[in-house]
Design an enzyme around this catalytic site. Structure first.
Site, PDB file in Angstrom:
ATOM      1  N   LYS A 131       0.813  -1.224   0.000  1.00  0.00           N
ATOM      2  CA  LYS A 131       0.000   0.000   0.000  1.00  0.00           C
ATOM      3  C   LYS A 131       0.844   1.270   0.000  1.00  0.00           C
ATOM      4  CE  LYS A 131      -4.610   0.443   1.101  1.00  0.00           C
ATOM      5  NZ  LYS A 131      -5.768   0.384   0.996  1.00  0.00           N
ATOM      6  N   GLY A 185     -12.345   0.379  14.683  1.00  0.00           N
ATOM      7  CA  GLY A 185     -13.783   0.172  14.778  1.00  0.00           C
ATOM      8  C   GLY A 185     -14.589   1.455  14.842  1.00  0.00           C
ATOM      9  N   GLY A 186     -14.022   2.520  14.320  1.00  0.00           N
ATOM     10  CA  GLY A 186     -14.783   3.771  14.246  1.00  0.00           C
ATOM     11  C   GLY A 186     -14.754   4.598  15.519  1.00  0.00           C
ATOM     12  N   GLU A 224      -7.680   1.672  -8.787  1.00  0.00           N
ATOM     13  CA  GLU A 224      -8.923   1.987  -8.088  1.00  0.00           C
ATOM     14  C   GLU A 224      -8.812   3.359  -7.426  1.00  0.00           C
ATOM     15  OE1 GLU A 224     -10.766  -2.372  -7.218  1.00  0.00           O
ATOM     16  OE2 GLU A 224      -9.851  -1.375  -5.501  1.00  0.00           O
ATOM     17  N   ARG A 264      -3.983  -7.574 -12.089  1.00  0.00           N
ATOM     18  CA  ARG A 264      -4.568  -8.797 -12.643  1.00  0.00           C
ATOM     19  C   ARG A 264      -5.813  -8.429 -13.437  1.00  0.00           C
ATOM     20  NH1 ARG A 264      -9.011  -8.422  -9.414  1.00  0.00           N
ATOM     21  NH2 ARG A 264      -8.614  -7.777  -7.290  1.00  0.00           N
TER      22      ARG A 264
END
Lengths: 78, 453
Positions: free
Chosen positions: B119, B167-168, B277, B295
């Protein structure tokens, strides 16, 4: 007569919640009704397998990470 | 290099294996289909020139088993290996092992897979190529004063997140610079109480984000784009419905987006088919690079429908050393295409997987249906639930939607529960017709519109 625990779904049977954790139930162990004895992975999702009734001297009939059909006997107990 | 007579091992299963095998045979290639013990009767095996078993049902012991796949390729005299999507398709070690065995890997160079799969490295490559990424504080902010300074560069609205959080919890949204100091203090207090660590970082919030992605093809020296797709209808980050082109983009934004993807592809000397993306924010008209998939993607057929270009054929040509002869100016958008993913899941029961035996199979004529189904096929429980993809093409989006409704009405898959009823409901929804969606839209829609069996 021995009590049977069957797989509710077809898939891959796991005896442990994660590869680096101990099994849900040891061989020869006892379970309470509703206790989780393993997981069945079906299409990349995991489903708990529970003992419907209490029992003792649990004997697994399926190895960890082995493929199972729906209704297959996973374990027997007294 | 001539492809006719060359031998290809397909190291995947299901609908994509069939798709690859057919593209290869159309080029005159010989197809060897690798399969697990549970997949001996899959359609791709039946259509292949030859099949080879690579292991037991569990993917870890078959489709993810690198030595078994290399061995199968060598034993059958294959010259090239196509990894499809999922499984080993983005595994640089696998690509390396294929090349080390003297075989052709149908995909990018191993070092490209490794770099773009990381990333941070992919983000750095994007920044270097002038591709916008979602701005953030790159680590913890010291205090409210530093936060205000950094926030000016990031832009608003922005999210204040706890460094130790998850978890926000501890997330605050600041609409403007004025609101920032009070929110920082609040977030620090909450983070200290919840995690014992009041470290915070800032990230640009992308409001009503839409998932857009650009298809590219490169041969290692040249690269072109094949325009974009939109995949905003997702459930649990799984795409269910994809379109090409993205109706939310105006022509200038579309051009800027696709140009940015080509810049990144060129800068890494990309070889093969790939997808970049992005998240697109409608209110600001800005797009931000998220990640690259090295891919072929599940949703590639919508791009094929609107460009008329066969992506898998190009993957094979490029892998065998043919130069990319497509000229950018000649790649034109024709109409609008929609794909829906037919999964063996019951939308009326929380999308519970539904492996079973396919009984009746009725498909609409003149509609592309990429699928692994045949009447009597027993869907194995060991792999993902994708059964097939229904792809419609129209002169514009309204016509494509109309064709989708007609196609769904004519499709019946008996014996198993599928996601078809979900798509029938979505195709009638006014927000879908108006294109009023974002990446979190489907989950809240499902709460308001339960699917009945």
């Amino acid at each position: 007569m021995a009590k049977e625990i069957r797989s509710p779904l077809p898939g891959t049977f796991y005896r442990r919640p994660a590869p680096d954790q101990p099994p849900f139930v040891e061989d020869g162990g006892s379970v309470a009704a509703g206790q989780v004895i393993g997981l069945v992975e079906v299409m990349k999702t995991f489903h708990e397998v529970k003992a419907e009734e209490a029992g003792s001297n649990l004997r697994f009939r399926v190895e960890n990470e082995e493929p199972v059909m729906a209704g297959a006997v996973l374990a027997e107990m007294d | 290099m001539e492809l006719s007579g060359r031998r290809l091992l397909v190291a995947n299963r299901g609908e994509i294996a069939l798709r690859i095998g057919r593209a290869a045979r159309a080029l005159g290639m010989e197809v060897i289909q690798a399969h697990s013990a549970a997949d001996a009767d899959m359609l791709a095996v039946r259509e292949a020139d030859r099949a080879v078993e690579i292991g037991p049902p569990q993917a870890a012991k078959s489709y993810l088993n690198i030595p078994a796949i290399i061995d199968a390729a060598l034993r059958t005299g294959a010259e090239a290996v196509h990894p499809g999507y999922g499984f080993l398709s983005e595994n640089a070690d696998f690509a390396e092992a294929v090349e080390a065995a003297g075989l052709i890997f149908v995909g990018p160079r191993p070092e490209t897979i490794r770099r773009m799969g990381d990333k941070a490295a992919a983000r750095a490559a994007a920044v270097a190529a002038g591709v916008p990424v979602a701005p953030g504080s790159d680590g913890r902010v010291r205090d409210a004063e530093a936060a205000v300074r950094i926030a000016r560069d990031i832009g608003f609205p922005l999210m204040i997140k706890a460094a130790a959080g998850g978890g926000g919890r501890g997330i605050r949204v600041a609409e403007d610079a004025q609101a920032l100091p009070a929110l920082i203090a609040e977030a620090q207090r909450e983070a200290r109480a919840a995690f014992g660590d009041d470290g915070l970082y800032l990230e640009r919030m992308i409001r009503d984000a839409r998932h857009v992605e650009v298809q590219i093809l490169g041969d290692g020296s040249r690269a072109v784009h094949l325009w974009e797709r939109e995949c905003s209808l997702q459930r649990r980050r799984q795409k269910l419905w994809e379109e090409a082109p993205a109706a939310c983009l105006d022509p200038d934004t579309r051009q800027a987006l696709c140009d940015s993807a080509v810049r990144l592809a060129r800068s890494v000397g990309y070889r093969g088919a790939g997808t970049l993306e992005y998240l697109f924010e409608p209110a600001s008209g800005q797009f931000f690079f998220m990640e690259m998939n090295t891919r072929i993607q599940v949703e590639h057929p919508v791009t094929e429908a609107v460009t008329g270009i066969d992506l898998v054929e190009w993957q094979l040509r490029i892998a065998f050393g043919q130069p990319l002869t497509l000229e950018q100016g000649a790649i034109r958008l024709d109409g609008h295409a929609i794909e829906v993913r037919v999964n063996a899941e019951d939308p009326a029961r929380g999308f519970m997987p539904f492996p079973g035996v396919v009984e009746e199979l009725a498909l609409p004529p003149d509609v592309r249906f990429d699928s692994m189904l045949y009447p009597g096929y027993a869907i194995p429980p060991f792999y993902d639930s994708l059964l097939g993809k229904l792809i419609v093409h129209g002169a514009d989006r309204a016509e494509a939607l109309e064709r989708l409704r007609a196609a769904l009405a004519a499709t019946r898959i008996g014996g198993v529960k599928t996601t078809l009823p979900l798509f029938a409901a979505l195709a009638e929804d006014p927000d879908v017709a108006a294109g009023n969606v974002h990446t979190r839209w489907l989950e809240s829609w499902l709460e308001r519109n339960p699917i009945r069996s």
